[in-house]
Design an enzyme around this catalytic site. Structure first.
Site, PDB file in Angstrom:
ATOM      1  N   CYS A   1       2.475  23.454  32.270  1.00 46.63           N
ATOM      2  CA  CYS A   1       1.158  24.098  32.475  1.00 46.63           C
ATOM      3  C   CYS A   1       1.086  24.857  33.802  1.00 46.63           C
ATOM      4  O   CYS A   1       0.328  25.815  33.927  1.00 46.63           O
ATOM      5  CB  CYS A   1       0.036  23.077  32.406  1.00 46.63           C
ATOM      6  SG  CYS A   1       0.048  22.156  30.872  1.00 46.63           S
TER       7      CYS A   1
ATOM      8  N   HIS B  52      -5.990  26.753  34.697  1.00 48.89           N
ATOM      9  CA  HIS B  52      -5.253  26.472  33.466  1.00 48.89           C
ATOM     10  C   HIS B  52      -6.236  25.834  32.482  1.00 48.89           C
ATOM     11  O   HIS B  52      -7.004  24.943  32.846  1.00 48.89           O
ATOM     12  CB  HIS B  52      -4.094  25.514  33.774  1.00 48.89           C
ATOM     13  CG  HIS B  52      -3.593  24.787  32.569  1.00 48.89           C
ATOM     14  ND1 HIS B  52      -3.196  25.447  31.434  1.00 48.89           N
ATOM     15  CD2 HIS B  52      -3.466  23.456  32.308  1.00 48.89           C
ATOM     16  CE1 HIS B  52      -2.838  24.555  30.531  1.00 48.89           C
ATOM     17  NE2 HIS B  52      -2.992  23.343  31.035  1.00 48.89           N
TER      18      HIS B  52
ATOM     19  N   ASN C 138      -5.204  24.658  24.364  1.00 48.81           N
ATOM     20  CA  ASN C 138      -4.378  24.634  25.572  1.00 48.81           C
ATOM     21  C   ASN C 138      -3.031  25.274  25.232  1.00 48.81           C
ATOM     22  O   ASN C 138      -2.286  24.755  24.404  1.00 48.81           O
ATOM     23  CB  ASN C 138      -4.221  23.167  25.999  1.00 48.81           C
ATOM     24  CG  ASN C 138      -3.367  22.973  27.236  1.00 48.81           C
ATOM     25  OD1 ASN C 138      -2.500  23.788  27.530  1.00 48.81           O
ATOM     26  ND2 ASN C 138      -3.583  21.880  27.936  1.00 48.81           N
TER      27      ASN C 138
HETATM   28  N1  ACO Z   1      -9.768  12.628  16.671  1.00 48.35           N
HETATM   29  C1  ACO Z   1     -10.478  11.484  16.536  1.00 48.35           C
HETATM   30  N2  ACO Z   1     -10.239  10.388  17.261  1.00 48.35           N
HETATM   31  C2  ACO Z   1      -9.263  10.449  18.162  1.00 48.35           C
HETATM   32  C3  ACO Z   1      -8.479  11.604  18.364  1.00 48.35           C
HETATM   33  C4  ACO Z   1      -8.777  12.726  17.561  1.00 48.35           C
HETATM   34  N3  ACO Z   1      -8.102  13.885  17.674  1.00 48.35           N
HETATM   35  N4  ACO Z   1      -7.590  11.354  19.337  1.00 48.35           N
HETATM   36  C5  ACO Z   1      -7.777  10.090  19.752  1.00 48.35           C
HETATM   37  N5  ACO Z   1      -8.781   9.539  19.033  1.00 48.35           N
HETATM   38  C6  ACO Z   1      -9.332   8.195  19.142  1.00 48.35           C
HETATM   39  C7  ACO Z   1      -8.381   7.221  19.757  1.00 48.35           C
HETATM   40  O1  ACO Z   1      -7.491   6.727  18.791  1.00 48.35           O
HETATM   41  C8  ACO Z   1      -9.306   6.160  20.280  1.00 48.35           C
HETATM   42  O2  ACO Z   1      -9.697   5.339  19.227  1.00 48.35           O
HETATM   43  P1  ACO Z   1      -9.910   3.753  19.468  1.00 48.35           P
HETATM   44  O3  ACO Z   1     -11.024   3.658  20.467  1.00 48.35           O
HETATM   45  O4  ACO Z   1     -10.266   3.272  18.123  1.00 48.35           O
HETATM   46  O5  ACO Z   1      -8.607   3.251  19.996  1.00 48.35           O
HETATM   47  C9  ACO Z   1     -10.529   6.963  20.720  1.00 48.35           C
HETATM   48  O6  ACO Z   1     -10.449   8.216  20.030  1.00 48.35           O
HETATM   49  C10 ACO Z   1     -10.582   7.207  22.202  1.00 48.35           C
HETATM   50  O7  ACO Z   1      -9.279   7.612  22.639  1.00 48.35           O
HETATM   51  P2  ACO Z   1      -8.938   7.974  24.092  1.00 48.35           P
HETATM   52  O8  ACO Z   1      -7.544   8.437  24.205  1.00 48.35           O
HETATM   53  O9  ACO Z   1      -9.419   6.873  24.991  1.00 48.35           O
HETATM   54  O10 ACO Z   1      -9.907   9.215  24.238  1.00 48.35           O
HETATM   55  P3  ACO Z   1     -10.391   9.873  25.528  1.00 48.35           P
HETATM   56  O11 ACO Z   1     -11.858   9.775  25.609  1.00 48.35           O
HETATM   57  O12 ACO Z   1      -9.579   9.459  26.719  1.00 48.35           O
HETATM   58  O13 ACO Z   1     -10.027  11.376  25.206  1.00 48.35           O
HETATM   59  C11 ACO Z   1      -8.421  13.004  25.829  1.00 48.35           C
HETATM   60  C12 ACO Z   1      -8.685  11.762  25.013  1.00 48.35           C
HETATM   61  C13 ACO Z   1      -9.336  14.125  25.364  1.00 48.35           C
HETATM   62  C14 ACO Z   1      -6.986  13.451  25.640  1.00 48.35           C
HETATM   63  C15 ACO Z   1      -8.715  12.642  27.308  1.00 48.35           C
HETATM   64  O14 ACO Z   1      -7.935  11.553  27.714  1.00 48.35           O
HETATM   65  C16 ACO Z   1      -8.514  13.742  28.228  1.00 48.35           C
HETATM   66  O15 ACO Z   1      -9.335  14.627  28.337  1.00 48.35           O
HETATM   67  N6  ACO Z   1      -7.358  13.712  28.950  1.00 48.35           N
HETATM   68  C17 ACO Z   1      -6.949  14.738  29.819  1.00 48.35           C
HETATM   69  C18 ACO Z   1      -5.685  15.216  29.336  1.00 48.35           C
HETATM   70  C19 ACO Z   1      -5.732  16.625  28.867  1.00 48.35           C
HETATM   71  O16 ACO Z   1      -6.728  17.287  28.769  1.00 48.35           O
HETATM   72  N7  ACO Z   1      -4.577  17.105  28.603  1.00 48.35           N
HETATM   73  C20 ACO Z   1      -4.440  18.444  28.225  1.00 48.35           C
HETATM   74  C21 ACO Z   1      -3.023  18.720  28.087  1.00 48.35           C
HETATM   75  S1  ACO Z   1      -2.147  18.398  29.524  1.00 48.35           S
HETATM   76  C22 ACO Z   1      -2.506  19.575  30.614  1.00 48.35           C
HETATM   77  O17 ACO Z   1      -2.724  20.677  30.264  1.00 48.35           O
HETATM   78  C23 ACO Z   1      -2.576  19.186  32.001  1.00 48.35           C
END
Ligand code: ACO
Length: 332
Positions: A114, A259, A289
């Site tokens: 990224c 980004h 992304n």
């Molecule tokens: N659809 C539905 N449910 C989902 C999905 C989906 N696509 N993905 C995960 N879930 C579920 C999980 O299984 C989990 O279920 P559970 O509670 O029954 O176990 C629940 O949703 C919550 O999962 P988390 O991983 O805790 O969700 P979170 O609120 O942390 O959101 C996310 C995940 C959006 C990835 C978050 O961690 C985030 O914003 N992270 C930052 C990372 C990022 O944005 N990366 C981008 C790429 S890297 C970069 O560019 C730097």
């Protein structure tokens, strides 16, 4: 030493639009979940036989060259950022060179995910500063959609990424008050495996095994919470670093191009830096992304939409796998 300036920008995204509803057909997810957690409404996926990492880069490059009023043969160097090169080797830089019909100029591939585009911009800037090259093509291009796990197992990652390309042409600036004022690059390998694709693996006797295919290690792994925590610390830090270096404060920024990782990360940075929404570029709702392509696509769209004008202070910033993070401050 002379400064470099951005003489042209361009981008290309594949035609195929994939909405959150389309993904609902493939895995247990919902439009509501994706929009709420990431801000993404749709993204673009490549079409096999039409789009490649290199030819999307060429399409973006041609637009940047046109804006810079340059022909491909006037380019002295290609710097190509991607985590999804067409082949394991050679890199996509040489393929872009072939696509553009130019020969014998050097082509460097950058592997910083990224943050890759800002790393590439910094490399190009150094070559112009030293006087070694005049016209440098800097590109970010990615095809993610052929490497994502579209089963429910992969939903936490696969809904985020999209395909696309962006490019800019860097040339010498007439004045040292204009152009790229400074670039700032960082990395911390401690967290290398927290956002990574671990297979095929050269450190395994068999690089690619049935087990790797079955256990999903050929797909991106992301520790979402950890990435989020580091991103919201590093983004403001590296933006401040660029501002401090040049004697500016956050309110001097006319356009911040982060980004496009996730809308929640972008909103956090905007609030932390005390900037109004219109001064922070966001197009993640359309493209998801696109890793190394996201900054140049966003920059190109901002220019196309007339949101950047001559004399503006523009800040580019990124955080990503490695972990790596970077910024660039530009007087347009
Ligand atoms: N659809 C539905 N449910 C989902 C999905 C989906 N696509 N993905 C995960 N879930 C579920 C999980 O299984 C989990 O279920 P559970 O509670 O029954 O176990 C629940 O949703 C919550 O999962 P988390 O991983 O805790 O969700 P979170 O609120 O942390 O959101 C996310 C995940 C959006 C990835 C978050 O961690 C985030 O914003 N992270 C930052 C990372 C990022 O944005 N990366 C981008 C790429 S890297 C970069 O560019 C730097």
């Amino acid at each position: 030493m002379r400064n470099s300036k951005i003489a042209g920008v361009g981008h290309y995204v594949p035609e195929q639009v994939v909405t959150n509803k389309d993904l609902e057909q493939l895995m247990d997810t919902s439009d509501e979940w994706i929009q709420e957690r990431t801000g993404i409404k749709e993204r673009r996926y490549f079409t096999e036989g039409v789009d490649t990492t290199a030819n999307m880069a060429a399409k973006a490059s041609r637009k940047a060259l046109e804006m810079a009023n340059l022909q491909p043969e006037q380019i002295d160097l290609i710097v190509f950022a991607t985590l999804s090169p067409d082949y394991v080797f050679p890199g996509s830089g040489v393929l872009l060179e072939r696509e553009l019909g130019i020969k014998e100029i050097p082509a460097i591939d950058i592997r910083n995910q990224c943050s890759g585009f800002i790393y590439a911009l910094s490399v190009a800037d150094q070559f112009i500063k030293t006087g070694m090259y005049n016209n440098v093509l800097v590109v970010g291009s990615e095809i993610h959609s052929s490497g994502l796990d579209f089963s429910t197992r992969g939903r936490g990652v696969s809904v985020i990424f999209g395909d696309g390309a962006g490019a800019l042409v860097l040339t010498p600036s007439e004045s040292n008050d204009k152009g790229v004022l400074s670039t700032h690059l960082h990395a911390d390998g401690e967290f290398a495996e927290e956002l990574a694709v671990l297979a095929p693996a050269t450190n395994k006797k068999d690089r690619l095994t049935h087990e790797m295919l079955e256990d999903g290690s050929i797909y991106p792994y992301m520790n979402g919470n950890m990435v989020f925590k580091h991103a919201v610390t590093r983004f403001p830090e590296v933006i401040e670093e660029a501002l401090n270096k040049n004697g500016y404060k956050a309110t001097d920024i006319d356009m911040l191009i982060p980004h496009q990782a996730n809308l929640r990360i972008t909103s956090y940075i905007q609030q932390k830096m005390g900037l109004p929404a219109e001064k922070v570029m966001s197009n993640i709702h359309k493209y998801g992304n696109t890793t190394a392509a996201s900054v140049p696509i966003a920059l190109s769209e901002a220019v196309q939409e007339g949101r950047i004008k001559e004399g503006d202070l523009v800040c580019l910033a990124a955080f990503g796998s490695g972990f790596t993070w970077a910024s660039a401050l530009i007087r347009w």
